[in-house]
Design an enzyme around this catalytic site. Structure first.
Site, PDB file in Angstrom:
ATOM      1  N   ASP A 350      -1.614   4.461  -9.207  1.00 11.75           N
ATOM      2  CA  ASP A 350      -1.749   3.940  -7.848  1.00 11.75           C
ATOM      3  C   ASP A 350      -2.063   2.444  -7.897  1.00 11.75           C
ATOM      4  O   ASP A 350      -2.894   1.997  -8.691  1.00 11.75           O
ATOM      5  CB  ASP A 350      -2.875   4.707  -7.153  1.00 11.75           C
ATOM      6  CG  ASP A 350      -3.111   4.238  -5.734  1.00 11.75           C
ATOM      7  OD1 ASP A 350      -2.223   4.422  -4.892  1.00 11.75           O
ATOM      8  OD2 ASP A 350      -4.202   3.684  -5.478  1.00 11.75           O
ATOM      9  N   GLU A 386       3.073   2.260  -9.368  1.00 10.85           N
ATOM     10  CA  GLU A 386       3.266   1.818  -7.985  1.00 10.85           C
ATOM     11  C   GLU A 386       3.177   0.297  -8.037  1.00 10.85           C
ATOM     12  O   GLU A 386       2.087  -0.251  -8.239  1.00 10.85           O
ATOM     13  CB  GLU A 386       2.193   2.394  -7.074  1.00 10.85           C
ATOM     14  CG  GLU A 386       2.434   2.036  -5.622  1.00 10.85           C
ATOM     15  CD  GLU A 386       1.371   2.588  -4.682  1.00 10.85           C
ATOM     16  OE1 GLU A 386       1.729   3.041  -3.584  1.00 10.85           O
ATOM     17  OE2 GLU A 386       0.182   2.568  -5.053  1.00 10.85           O
TER      18      GLU A 386
END
Length: 694
Positions: A350, A386
């Site tokens: 993330d 990401e």
């Protein structure tokens, strides 16, 4: 309670970090370079009462350590740290706060929104500069001493090649909470993910990797709890080794490991969405739960000259300082644990840009990425980034090391814009179908580097992309200001649910068109769980706090026709090598473009409505003659409101074009094309494959 005399604790060793049982007792090692003392607190079996407080007697460099004879698995404990409370200098030590061991393998109990968890007195006019004397132990979960976990056998893992990978992104609870064929006690648990009905669904779809939203232990934000909500998605980690207890089923934490084993036996890898960019402690007004109390100035990136405040590149209040060697070690040790002890096959990081930041900004060759590339435990593990955060220059799509794949939001947006009719949409779609080579084809990277998707957990579902022009997030309690404002969606004529037959038909076809765009493109396809059955969140594009039927997949309302189409689409990809080549495609014999009405494509036309892509396997068979290449397809994308007539090239000796798949007549069986001129229906995708003459 004062710490007991250190004669109850032996010297121990500084390695490994955490609490480790050896059969007779447990070694405790805690990193803190700025503390003046660390205590281990032991609790009663129910965690309600602190029974002993023991000071760690030794310090080796920045590691405090000791050995506790007789401490056994199942014992509950926490930590307290002594040191300066000087927020203006970045130090927030407060021994009144019970702290989680960053290396704890298991937690007992849940976090509370109690003010006692704050390191400061919220009633004071000094705010976070004040000092709280309240004991937070009653409001905190406790760490659990665990026995060593046996390593996962190497031959258990599927080891699926990237070029064969099909990812299914799912919430560990929401996937099965409403699954009708599961016993009530299993629904929404780790064990349910490996239950037979779920395995049957995943294997019949053709899924090779289950990507789970965070399973690391996390805390609900105080604001949400006080509004009657929770952090459903879990992007608020506070324990990088411990499973989130709220998803445990009848088998307890062991159910996760057994589920991984069952998924592996079915040929499905497990990828974890991991949050190492920030923690649940938030900004200077957040709670003191673990790292802040152990060594705030070491674990977090603080503003230069204003060390009271945090660098907030994550947008969640704080950002971990991954450039610090012990923070980097914490992350690597965590990754090792999930690979070696839990059998995990990969990770999706993330806000990965934050992990590559140092004092000079983002560096794709920085310490974190160097460590990943040179780590023998992580060699061969799937690594997905990401590629953005909220800091300056945070968008870094295509800039990560060759070993990494990346979520490609430009693919998502490009597909949506093309099918809703935006100018220049066809030109962008053409780039996406070839693996976004302009972005990723560098440094020896492969075409699987782009993870292609049209919907994920964050944003509209596939069904909602075709049913809503605006977000409808009122239930989140933020006056509909949260979530993406621009979704590149198209409600096809009416906002929300519709009884109009023409609108419903157009939506059904649009969903199939977008799925076809994902699975007929080069790269790694990813399917959001539930999109194969047209799952809807009723226009909520930020369901992070919706632990209810909005966030759970509604299996009882399944679109079975879309499910059958998705199965067929993935099966086509699996059987046609030209759709999943690992190298980027550049010109003949790899690819050839043709206009919808024949002749070359008018790439200068901003309103171009589509094209025909002739696809070969030249990139995978570089030494073969064009006539020897094993696989050819023709893919036609037509977004215009009228049908077009395309002319297929001669198939060659003893070969014939087969009309294999089309989104307008999605259940039509493959048929041989006698006439080279073929009609392509409006707003549809048609795929032809070159096969042997029957």
């Amino acid at each position: 309670m004062k710490a007991r005399a250190t004669r109850e604790v032996k010297a121990g060793t500084p390695n490994p970090l955490g609490v480790h049982w050896d059969g007779e007792g447990a070694n405790v090692a805690v990193f803190s370079e700025n503390a003046t003392g660390i205590e281990v607190c032991l609790f009663s079996e129910d965690g309600a009462r602190e029974t002993r407080r023991l000071a760690l007697p030794e310090r080796s460099g920045p590691v405090w350590h000791g050995y506790l004879p007789g401490l056994a698995p199942g014992a509950l404990y926490g930590l307290r740290a002594h040191g300066p409370y000087a927020p203006e200098r970045g130090h927030r030590f407060n021994p009144n706060k019970l702290l989680l061991d960053p290396y704890a393998r298991r937690l007992h109990g849940r976090f509370s929104a109690d003010d006692a968890c704050l390191g400061y007195d919220p009633a004071s006019l000094e705010g976070d500069l004040s000092f709280s004397c309240a004991d937070s132990a009653p409001a905190m979960p406790k760490c659990v001493v665990t026995a060593p976990a046996p390593p996962v056998p190497k031959d258990e893992r599927p080891n699926t090649a990237w070029s064969e990978t099909v990812i299914y992104e799912a919430h560990p609870k929401g996937l099965t909470r409403l699954w009708p064929k599961l016993p009530a006690e299993l629904r929404g648990t780790y064990e349910a993910l490996g239950a037979e009905p779920v395995l049957e669904h995943l294997t019949s779809l053709g899924i090779t990797a289950l990507e789970l939203l965070p399973v690391h232990s996390f805390a609900d934000e105080r604001r949400l709890l006080r509004s009657g909500l929770v952090n459903y998605w879990g992007y608020n980690s506070i324990g990088f080794f411990a499973l989130e207890p709220r998803y445990s089923g009848p088998a307890g934490p062991g159910g996760f490991r057994e589920t991984v084993r069952r998924l592996h036996a079915a040929g499905i890898e497990v990828i974890l969405d991991v949050v190492y960019n920030h923690t649940a402690e938030g900004d200077e007004n957040g709670p003191t739960l673990s790292l802040r109390g152990l060594d705030n100035a070491a674990y977090y990136r603080l503003r230069c000259g204003e060390e009271r405040y945090y660098c907030n590149d994550s947008g969640c209040g704080n950002t971990l300082d991954v450039s610090h060697p012990y923070v980097l070690r914490l992350i690597l040790d965590s990754l090792h644990w999930w690979v070696e002890a839990m059998g995990v096959d990969g990770f999706r990081f993330d806000l990965a840009t934050a992990l590559g930041r140092n004092a000079d900004g983002f560096d794709s060759r920085g310490g974190f990425f160097d460590a990943l590339q040179n780590d023998p435990v992580l060699a061969g593990v799937k690594l997905i980034m990401e590629p953005w955060d909220l800091g300056p220059g945070g968008y870094r799509l295509g800039e990560f090391p060759p070993e990494c794949a990346e979520w490609n939001d430009r693919f998502r947006d490009g597909v949506r814009r093309f099918w809703r009719g935006d100018a220049h949409g066809a030109q962008d779609l053409a780039e996406r179908l070839l693996g976004s080579a302009g972005t990723f084809d560098r440094d020896g990277r492969r075409s699987w580097s782009t993870v292609n998707y049209v919907a994920c957990h964050d944003g509209f579902t596939l069904a909602d992309v075709t049913a809503y022009n605006e977000r409808h997030n009122e239930a989140n309690g933020e006056e509909n200001r949260d979530g993406h404002e621009e979704n590149w969606s198209d409600n096809c004529g009416e906002e929300g649910e519709s009884e109009d037959a023409a609108i419903r038909l157009r939506r059904f076809r649009r969903r199939r068109n977008m799925l076809a765009s994902v699975f007929l493109a080069q790269g790694t396809p990813m399917l959001r769980a539930g999109d194969e059955i047209a799952d809807s969140q009723r226009g909520n594009n930020n369901a992070y706090c919706q632990d209810n039927e909005t966030g759970w997949i509604g299996w009882s309302q399944s679109d079975t026709l879309l499910l059958a189409f998705t199965q067929r689409l993935i099966a086509l990809r699996r059987t046609r090598p030209c759709l999943r080549q690992s190298r980027f495609l550049h010109g003949v014999p790899d690819i050839e473009w043709q206009g919808l009405e024949g002749g070359p494509v008018d790439w200068g036309n901003p309103h171009l409505a589509g094209f025909c892509l002739l696809l070969g396997c030249g990139a995978e068979a570089t030494n073969a003659e064009p006539s020897e290449l094993p696989d050819h397809m023709a893919l036609i994308f037509n977004r215009s409101p009228s049908s077009v007539s395309i002319h297929l090239p001669p198939p060659g000796h003893d070969r014939v074009w087969l009309r294999t798949l089309e989104t307008d007549r999605f259940d039509a069986p493959p048929s041989a094309c006698i006439d080279p001129r073929q009609e392509i229906p409006p707003e549809s995708v048609v795929a032809f494959e070159l096969g042997a003459v029957p």
